[in-house]
Design a protein around this motif. Structure first.
Motif, PDB file in Angstrom:
ATOM      1  N   ALA A 173       0.831  -1.213   0.000  1.00 39.09           N
ATOM      2  CA  ALA A 173       0.000   0.000   0.000  1.00 39.09           C
ATOM      3  C   ALA A 173       0.864   1.261   0.000  1.00 39.09           C
ATOM      4  O   ALA A 173       0.557   2.230  -0.716  1.00 39.09           O
ATOM      5  CB  ALA A 173      -0.925  -0.006   1.213  1.00 39.09           C
ATOM      6  N   GLU A 174       1.950   1.255   0.767  1.00 38.50           N
ATOM      7  CA  GLU A 174       2.847   2.413   0.771  1.00 38.50           C
ATOM      8  C   GLU A 174       3.367   2.706  -0.627  1.00 38.50           C
ATOM      9  O   GLU A 174       3.420   3.862  -1.059  1.00 38.50           O
ATOM     10  CB  GLU A 174       4.037   2.147   1.693  1.00 38.50           C
ATOM     11  CG  GLU A 174       3.733   2.153   3.172  1.00 38.50           C
ATOM     12  CD  GLU A 174       4.981   1.867   3.983  1.00 38.50           C
ATOM     13  OE1 GLU A 174       5.376   2.744   4.766  1.00 38.50           O
ATOM     14  OE2 GLU A 174       5.565   0.782   3.832  1.00 38.50           O
ATOM     15  N   PRO A 226      22.274  -2.388  -5.180  1.00 38.20           N
ATOM     16  CA  PRO A 226      21.700  -1.356  -4.308  1.00 38.20           C
ATOM     17  C   PRO A 226      20.253  -1.032  -4.693  1.00 38.20           C
ATOM     18  O   PRO A 226      19.859  -1.158  -5.856  1.00 38.20           O
ATOM     19  CB  PRO A 226      22.613  -0.153  -4.541  1.00 38.20           C
ATOM     20  CG  PRO A 226      23.096  -0.332  -5.945  1.00 38.20           C
ATOM     21  CD  PRO A 226      23.167  -1.825  -6.196  1.00 38.20           C
ATOM     22  N   TYR A 227      19.476  -0.601  -3.726  1.00 33.58           N
ATOM     23  CA  TYR A 227      18.104  -0.167  -3.991  1.00 33.58           C
ATOM     24  C   TYR A 227      17.635   0.698  -2.824  1.00 33.58           C
ATOM     25  O   TYR A 227      18.304   0.792  -1.798  1.00 33.58           O
ATOM     26  CB  TYR A 227      17.166  -1.358  -4.204  1.00 33.58           C
ATOM     27  CG  TYR A 227      16.970  -2.226  -2.973  1.00 33.58           C
ATOM     28  CD1 TYR A 227      15.868  -2.057  -2.135  1.00 33.58           C
ATOM     29  CD2 TYR A 227      17.885  -3.233  -2.646  1.00 33.58           C
ATOM     30  CE1 TYR A 227      15.683  -2.845  -1.013  1.00 33.58           C
ATOM     31  CE2 TYR A 227      17.711  -4.018  -1.520  1.00 33.58           C
ATOM     32  CZ  TYR A 227      16.606  -3.820  -0.716  1.00 33.58           C
ATOM     33  OH  TYR A 227      16.435  -4.602   0.412  1.00 33.58           O
ATOM     34  N   ARG A 228      16.486   1.342  -2.994  1.00 35.31           N
ATOM     35  CA  ARG A 228      15.853   2.120  -1.927  1.00 35.31           C
ATOM     36  C   ARG A 228      14.572   1.409  -1.506  1.00 35.31           C
ATOM     37  O   ARG A 228      13.815   0.936  -2.352  1.00 35.31           O
ATOM     38  CB  ARG A 228      15.524   3.542  -2.387  1.00 35.31           C
ATOM     39  CG  ARG A 228      16.753   4.397  -2.648  1.00 35.31           C
ATOM     40  CD  ARG A 228      16.376   5.788  -3.167  1.00 35.31           C
ATOM     41  NE  ARG A 228      15.964   6.696  -2.110  1.00 35.31           N
ATOM     42  CZ  ARG A 228      14.745   7.200  -1.959  1.00 35.31           C
ATOM     43  NH1 ARG A 228      13.779   6.869  -2.796  1.00 35.31           N
ATOM     44  NH2 ARG A 228      14.471   8.045  -0.976  1.00 35.31           N
ATOM     45  N   VAL A 261       4.729   6.732  -1.351  1.00 39.17           N
ATOM     46  CA  VAL A 261       5.312   7.417  -0.195  1.00 39.17           C
ATOM     47  C   VAL A 261       6.697   7.966  -0.561  1.00 39.17           C
ATOM     48  O   VAL A 261       7.429   7.347  -1.349  1.00 39.17           O
ATOM     49  CB  VAL A 261       5.407   6.474   1.027  1.00 39.17           C
ATOM     50  CG1 VAL A 261       4.029   6.092   1.525  1.00 39.17           C
ATOM     51  CG2 VAL A 261       6.241   5.235   0.733  1.00 39.17           C
ATOM     52  N   PRO A 262       7.062   9.110  -0.016  1.00 36.21           N
ATOM     53  CA  PRO A 262       8.301   9.767  -0.456  1.00 36.21           C
ATOM     54  C   PRO A 262       9.574   9.211   0.160  1.00 36.21           C
ATOM     55  O   PRO A 262      10.668   9.543  -0.297  1.00 36.21           O
ATOM     56  CB  PRO A 262       8.086  11.218  -0.021  1.00 36.21           C
ATOM     57  CG  PRO A 262       7.182  11.129   1.165  1.00 36.21           C
ATOM     58  CD  PRO A 262       6.265   9.972   0.880  1.00 36.21           C
ATOM     59  N   SER A 280      15.394  10.493   4.671  1.00 35.64           N
ATOM     60  CA  SER A 280      15.671  10.129   3.280  1.00 35.64           C
ATOM     61  C   SER A 280      14.942  11.018   2.286  1.00 35.64           C
ATOM     62  O   SER A 280      15.275  11.049   1.111  1.00 35.64           O
ATOM     63  CB  SER A 280      15.273   8.669   3.027  1.00 35.64           C
ATOM     64  OG  SER A 280      13.854   8.514   3.010  1.00 35.64           O
ATOM     65  N   VAL A 281      13.917  11.723   2.746  1.00 39.22           N
ATOM     66  CA  VAL A 281      13.096  12.533   1.855  1.00 39.22           C
ATOM     67  C   VAL A 281      13.887  13.750   1.413  1.00 39.22           C
ATOM     68  O   VAL A 281      14.405  14.517   2.223  1.00 39.22           O
ATOM     69  CB  VAL A 281      11.791  12.963   2.523  1.00 39.22           C
ATOM     70  CG1 VAL A 281      10.971  13.853   1.599  1.00 39.22           C
ATOM     71  CG2 VAL A 281      10.992  11.739   2.965  1.00 39.22           C
ATOM     72  N   GLY A 282      14.012  13.868   0.084  1.00 40.46           N
ATOM     73  CA  GLY A 282      14.760  14.995  -0.455  1.00 40.46           C
ATOM     74  C   GLY A 282      16.243  14.787  -0.494  1.00 40.46           C
ATOM     75  O   GLY A 282      17.001  15.634  -0.949  1.00 40.46           O
TER      76      GLY A 282
END
Length: 265
Positions: A162-163, A188-190, A168-169, A262-264
């Motif tokens: 759902a996120e 690597p990944y986020r 979601v940022p 982590s945002v931005g």
């Protein structure tokens, strides 16, 4: 083991099956199970007995699905030998080893048995782990049910789906190790990762809407929800506040603070 645990009566496989039917597990459905055997036990036949009861209720047209990922980011995953992460519990680690069960070939694996097993588990490495094109996304696409057996919504991977559907940022840097051209390669990944304790309010959201069945299975508290209901209700709240699943900065949660930072970035 505590005195309370030693005093528990062993519950038969047939009794477990009756409890599952009473909760609303649908014959022929795709059912993803997150479980704590410590909460359920003792059960006739142990973890295999619990799995037997789940399969009996689902019937030959049903598909049983469980998480089966490795939890080891540093070593390549082998679907035939790599144990399931200890965080997933003994039921999940027993399940993938059973005859007829298929397991994803990537480290964010799920295991399944039944007519939809191949369709649910197969596919490329999903990055991040719970994107729509992932095993948990395929359960969602098939109108599956989610059974939380002795665990809460903090173990409910459908909320991570759902996120991602909500966009979601936040996304913290992660890596996984895979085989590529005969050698181990770090990828690597986020990931939309955090402590997951703020998934807990989903209990109330779903209960208030009459979308969550609750009862006992074995000696454990159990919750049963349709995957699509989990996602639909979570999206309502994520639309209002995309950070709703993160602790506030004042609450001092390192995992959630990392996600926010982590945002931005």
């Amino acid at each position: 083991m505590t005195d309370a645990q030693t005093a528990r009566t062993e519950i038969t496989e047939a009794e477990i099956a009756d409890q599952l039917r009473g909760l609303g597990v649908a014959p022929g459905c795709v059912l993803v199970v997150h479980s704590s055997f410590r909460a359920v036990r003792p059960v006739e036949g142990g973890p295999a007995g619990l799995i037997g009861a789940l399969r009996a209720v689902l019937g030959p047209q049903g598909t049983l699905v469980m998480p089966s990922w490795t939890g080891n980011d540093e070593e390549p995953f082998d679907p035939w030998t790599t144990p399931a992460s200890s965080d997933l519990g003994i039921v999940a680690d027993t399940f993938w080893r059973m005859p007829g069960v298929v397991r994803s070939e990537h480290p964010f694996a799920f295991a399944a048995i039944g007519p939809e097993a191949e369709a649910v588990t197969r596919g490329p490495l999903p990055l991040p782990p719970h994107v729509h094109d992932s095993p948990i996304g395929r359960v969602y696409d098939r109108g599956g049910q989610v059974l939380l057996l002795g665990v809460g919504h903090d173990a409910n991977t459908t909320l991570h789906l759902a996120e991602l559907l909500a966009g979601v940022p936040y996304g913290v840097p992660k890596h996984i190790t895979v085989w590529s051209e005969g050698r181990a390669v770090r990828v690597p990944y986020r990931e939309n990762d955090h402590c997951c304790l703020r998934f807990g309010p989903a209990d109330g959201w779903l209960r208030e809407r009459g979308l969550q069945a609750e009862g006992r299975v074995g000696h454990a508290d159990a919750r049963l929800i349709r995957s699509r209901d989990v996602v639909r209700v979570a999206l309502e709240f994520l639309e209002r506040d995309p950070f709703i699943f993160l602790h506030s900065p004042s609450e001092g949660c390192a995992d959630c603070d990392e996600a926010r930072s982590s945002v931005g970035g």
